[in-house]
Design a protein around this motif. Structure first.
Motif, PDB file in Angstrom:
ATOM      1  N   ASP A   4      13.893   8.232  -4.265  1.00 21.92           N
ATOM      2  CA  ASP A   4      12.903   8.585  -3.103  1.00 21.92           C
ATOM      3  C   ASP A   4      11.957   8.568  -2.024  1.00 21.92           C
ATOM      4  O   ASP A   4      11.985   8.982  -1.116  1.00 21.92           O
ATOM      5  N   PHE A   5      11.621   7.578  -1.707  1.00 14.90           N
ATOM      6  CA  PHE A   5      10.581   6.924  -0.946  1.00 14.90           C
ATOM      7  C   PHE A   5      10.776   6.235  -0.181  1.00 14.90           C
ATOM      8  O   PHE A   5      11.373   4.905  -0.240  1.00 14.90           O
ATOM      9  N   HIS A  43      -2.266   8.332  -6.401  1.00 18.79           N
ATOM     10  CA  HIS A  43      -1.567   8.559  -5.708  1.00 18.79           C
ATOM     11  C   HIS A  43      -0.288   8.909  -7.467  1.00 18.79           C
ATOM     12  O   HIS A  43       0.460   9.709  -6.957  1.00 18.79           O
ATOM     13  N   LEU A  86      12.215   2.892  -6.200  1.00 19.82           N
ATOM     14  CA  LEU A  86      12.053   4.615  -6.059  1.00 19.82           C
ATOM     15  C   LEU A  86      12.917   5.137  -4.891  1.00 19.82           C
ATOM     16  O   LEU A  86      12.589   4.920  -3.465  1.00 19.82           O
ATOM     17  N   ALA A  97       4.683   4.047 -12.572  1.00 21.26           N
ATOM     18  CA  ALA A  97       5.156   4.765 -11.649  1.00 21.26           C
ATOM     19  C   ALA A  97       6.691   5.445 -11.522  1.00 21.26           C
ATOM     20  O   ALA A  97       6.174   4.557 -10.913  1.00 21.26           O
ATOM     21  N   LEU A 143       1.043  10.195   0.419  1.00 23.82           N
ATOM     22  CA  LEU A 143       2.735   9.037  -0.047  1.00 23.82           C
ATOM     23  C   LEU A 143       3.152  10.358  -1.041  1.00 23.82           C
ATOM     24  O   LEU A 143       4.466  10.273  -1.314  1.00 23.82           O
ATOM     25  N   LEU A 192       1.031  -1.520  -0.030  1.00 20.97           N
ATOM     26  CA  LEU A 192       0.563  -0.505   0.070  1.00 20.97           C
ATOM     27  C   LEU A 192       0.273   1.317  -0.182  1.00 20.97           C
ATOM     28  O   LEU A 192       0.646   2.191  -0.395  1.00 20.97           O
ATOM     29  N   TYR A 193       2.524   0.989   0.427  1.00 20.99           N
ATOM     30  CA  TYR A 193       2.629   2.321   0.458  1.00 20.99           C
ATOM     31  C   TYR A 193       4.047   2.284  -0.658  1.00 20.99           C
ATOM     32  O   TYR A 193       4.876   3.074  -0.149  1.00 20.99           O
ATOM     33  N   HIS A 194       3.745   1.864  -1.318  1.00 20.44           N
ATOM     34  CA  HIS A 194       4.874   1.296  -3.430  1.00 20.44           C
ATOM     35  C   HIS A 194       3.946   2.745  -3.809  1.00 20.44           C
ATOM     36  O   HIS A 194       3.192   1.907  -4.715  1.00 20.44           O
ATOM     37  N   ALA A 195       4.915   3.536  -4.554  1.00 19.85           N
ATOM     38  CA  ALA A 195       3.735   4.764  -5.027  1.00 19.85           C
ATOM     39  C   ALA A 195       3.484   4.084  -6.300  1.00 19.85           C
ATOM     40  O   ALA A 195       2.715   5.209  -7.303  1.00 19.85           O
ATOM     41  N   SER A 196       4.206   3.753  -7.358  1.00 13.68           N
ATOM     42  CA  SER A 196       4.042   2.963  -8.568  1.00 13.68           C
ATOM     43  C   SER A 196       2.765   1.825  -8.828  1.00 13.68           C
ATOM     44  O   SER A 196       2.131   1.588  -9.246  1.00 13.68           O
ATOM     45  N   PHE A 197       2.604   1.177  -7.240  1.00 16.03           N
ATOM     46  CA  PHE A 197       2.072  -0.411  -7.644  1.00 16.03           C
ATOM     47  C   PHE A 197       0.650  -0.425  -6.658  1.00 16.03           C
ATOM     48  O   PHE A 197       0.325  -1.725  -6.371  1.00 16.03           O
ATOM     49  N   ALA A 198       0.583   0.630  -5.534  1.00 22.98           N
ATOM     50  CA  ALA A 198      -0.393   0.179  -4.167  1.00 22.98           C
ATOM     51  C   ALA A 198      -1.742   0.401  -5.119  1.00 22.98           C
ATOM     52  O   ALA A 198      -2.431  -0.750  -3.908  1.00 22.98           O
ATOM     53  N   GLY A 199      -2.284   0.321  -6.114  1.00 24.99           N
ATOM     54  CA  GLY A 199      -3.750   0.051  -6.054  1.00 24.99           C
ATOM     55  C   GLY A 199      -3.816  -1.695  -6.818  1.00 24.99           C
ATOM     56  O   GLY A 199      -4.940  -1.985  -5.929  1.00 24.99           O
ATOM     57  N   VAL A 200      -2.617  -2.129  -7.019  1.00 23.31           N
ATOM     58  CA  VAL A 200      -2.569  -3.212  -7.346  1.00 23.31           C
ATOM     59  C   VAL A 200      -2.562  -4.587  -6.180  1.00 23.31           C
ATOM     60  O   VAL A 200      -3.900  -4.970  -5.651  1.00 23.31           O
ATOM     61  N   ILE A 206      -1.425   1.438 -13.198  1.00 19.14           N
ATOM     62  CA  ILE A 206      -2.138   2.716 -13.294  1.00 19.14           C
ATOM     63  C   ILE A 206      -2.142   4.347 -12.830  1.00 19.14           C
ATOM     64  O   ILE A 206      -2.096   5.439 -13.435  1.00 19.14           O
ATOM     65  N   GLY A 236      -8.950  -0.117  -5.758  1.00 19.90           N
ATOM     66  CA  GLY A 236      -7.547  -0.210  -6.732  1.00 19.90           C
ATOM     67  C   GLY A 236      -7.641   1.060  -7.017  1.00 19.90           C
ATOM     68  O   GLY A 236      -6.504   1.544  -7.628  1.00 19.90           O
ATOM     69  N   LEU A 267      -6.641   4.230  -5.664  1.00 21.33           N
ATOM     70  CA  LEU A 267      -5.923   4.322  -5.294  1.00 21.33           C
ATOM     71  C   LEU A 267      -4.863   4.657  -6.485  1.00 21.33           C
ATOM     72  O   LEU A 267      -3.965   5.925  -6.204  1.00 21.33           O
ATOM     73  N   GLY A 268      -4.313   4.045  -7.316  1.00 19.76           N
ATOM     74  CA  GLY A 268      -3.504   4.310  -8.186  1.00 19.76           C
ATOM     75  C   GLY A 268      -3.541   5.692  -8.463  1.00 19.76           C
ATOM     76  O   GLY A 268      -2.273   6.221  -9.111  1.00 19.76           O
TER      77      GLY A 268
END
Lengths: 332, 332
Positions: free
Chosen positions: A260-261, B237, A258, B132, B279, A223-231, B198, B230, B233-234
């Motif tokens: 910077d994260f 972000h 990432l 992303a 985030l 949930l904290y990954h800015a690229s994949f949290a939607g998945v 996403i 999902g 959320l994507g």
């Protein structure tokens, strides 16, 4: 997506053992699915299985050749094509989890058509899924969630499935990524599903079951990954998880890919997952924490596990170093 | 995905005005893109535009015919095919946001190929997107989020774009759904993007811009929708939103399509969106609340807006009844 078992594992011209880690995973977790291995000239990996030709494997009952090797960039090596055609001529289907599709190689597509063989490119879902209903379903489900990608969710859930089965519990690992699919022969590469159907694909692959049955669902991302949290969120909602296991790699300095994260704390990550999980299962709870301590010494690892266990009052294990028995104790 | 403008709006044999609501949206929000309308026998919708044949529209400068009508089930009516081929013969491209693809109809695909025309099925992304990066980008962005699906996010964001432009602010609506794409000629049908991309698709369609520029991003779904969270959320972000607007329909008794799921409160929905937005943008804040009061009387509507405004101390409007000027005041 169901891949016919058992398999002939194709190691190709693997540059080193790590390049064959998909095949290694299949042999470790489903040895009963492995008839033998096929290695080409220059192969530097060896799973300790009998080397055999496709014809020999077919005679031993093999139904599919699984590409268990990855090249740089996940592409398909031209030197493999001859061996893969030979496998289809011997009666085997093909399966692979590479970025490029086997089915996009004209010689392979032509041979499959001519011989009536299936080619499973498991990274690329071919079926369509329903939109998730969110309706509560019978059976119990455990999902691995993480502070980050690639911190041990597949290993943890496979280990929990194995432990449950050893104790006579009716349990099935449900794969949500390509390696897991190749190991078990079924599942969904959830990151490649159309966004609207993330949760629906999980409802489909971890369906209603008997009350005493556990689906052990492989997690993806964070949930904290800015690229994949939607998945990760769609997977959490579709799972309707009764039990969650938090996976974490303590030496990572930033989210994977990432720079910077920073990583979230275990505490905030658990809170965020519980809040989100409660939408489709109000009784969701954490049953354990799985730490990937591969970058720590024995002493550091045991000290870290003990510290986290005290902080959260949950069984805290490294599935590789200590096994997952204590998480399963708490689950049951 | 860029659709060439201006358009001839195709109303087909629309059963009633509501069936042509996509065309209505294009005419309302981008009148400068509308050359005329094309209606078939039995059409019960009328946008007040000049009726014209594809040839006449092409002579007036039209570049594309846009299917602005939906049948039950979103399918393509066989009676349309002749008119659509005639449009391509007149030099027009085709665009539609239906479930089934125009390009899957052999006669249309063949004519497009023969005549060198583009067919844009905007529900089905054809380009690939990067993963992303999450890297902060210049320019400012506003995103509409909702307690539920279909509660006014597109209307709200189009109205905010219009208000900003009227005040001389450099602003662009960024479509994330098929109707928005047809209105503006560009964007992404985000619910059809592969799950891994996403957020990446939003970074692509709302890219870095000048410091004084606002992207006004159409929201989709809700973090509280068990089927689609999902996607939401994507989108959140990927937007790296500086400003959020909460959209809500106060008479809804359950989440759209999910009879067992109550709506979240406005308060918890705003908190969840702020937590998730932080985030990728720590400074994200709500700048207003947009209520769809279409099911309330005038008195009820004004009382409800006033109550919510007091509760949250944020400009609370109905974009249709009151306009969005007060939200834009707060934004700027």
């Amino acid at each position: 997506m169901s891949i016919k078992t058992p398999y002939l594992l194709f190691l190709g011209n693997a540059a080193d053992p790590l390049a064959a880690k998909v095949a290694q995973g299949i042999r470790d977790w489903r040895p009963e699915n492995c008839v033998g291995q096929l290695r080409l000239e220059g192969c530097n990996a060896d799973l300790g299985l009998t080397d055999m030709t496709p014809n020999e494997a077919a005679a031993q009952g093999a139904k599919s050749l699984v590409v268990g090797v990855a090249n740089r960039g996940g592409v398909i090596d031209s030197s493999w094509v001859e061996a893969l055609i030979e496998a289809m001529e011997s009666g085997l289907d093909l399966a692979a989890g590479l970025h490029n599709k086997l089915a996009d190689i004209p010689e392979l597509a032509e041979a499959a058509k001519r011989l009536g063989r299936q080619i499973h490119d498991v990274r690329h879902p071919t079926r369509s899924y329903p939109v998730a209903s969110g309706t509560a379903r019978c059976g119990k489900r455990l999902l691995a969630v993480g502070t980050d990608c690639s911190c041990g969710k597949m290993y943890t859930t496979l280990a929990i499935e194995k432990e449950l089965r050893q104790r006579g519990v009716n349990a099935d690992f449900r794969a949500t990524g390509q390696t897991g699919i190749l190991i078990t022969g079924d599942g969904v590469s959830i990151d490649a599903v159309a966004a609207d159907f993330i949760s629906g694909s999980v409802e489909f692959h971890a369906p209603e079951n008997t009350e005493d049955h556990w689906d052990i669902i492989e997690g993806q991302g964070s949930l904290y990954h800015a690229s994949f949290a939607g998945v990760s969120l769609g997977l959490l909602h579709g799972s309707q998880a009764d039990a969650l296991v938090l996976c974490h790699e303590p030496t990572r300095t930033h989210m994977r890919g990432l720079p910077d994260f920073p990583l979230p704390s275990i505490k905030e990550c658990m809170e965020a997952n519980l809040r989100a999980a409660s939408l489709t299962n109000k009784d969701a709870r954490f049953v354990g924490i799985a730490i990937n301590t591969s970058n720590l010494s024995d002493d550091e690892a045991m000290a870290y596990l003990s510290k986290i266990e005290q902080e959260f009052d949950l069984p805290t294990v490294d599935p590789v170093r200590t096994g997952v028995a204590r998480i399963v104790d708490n689950l049951l």
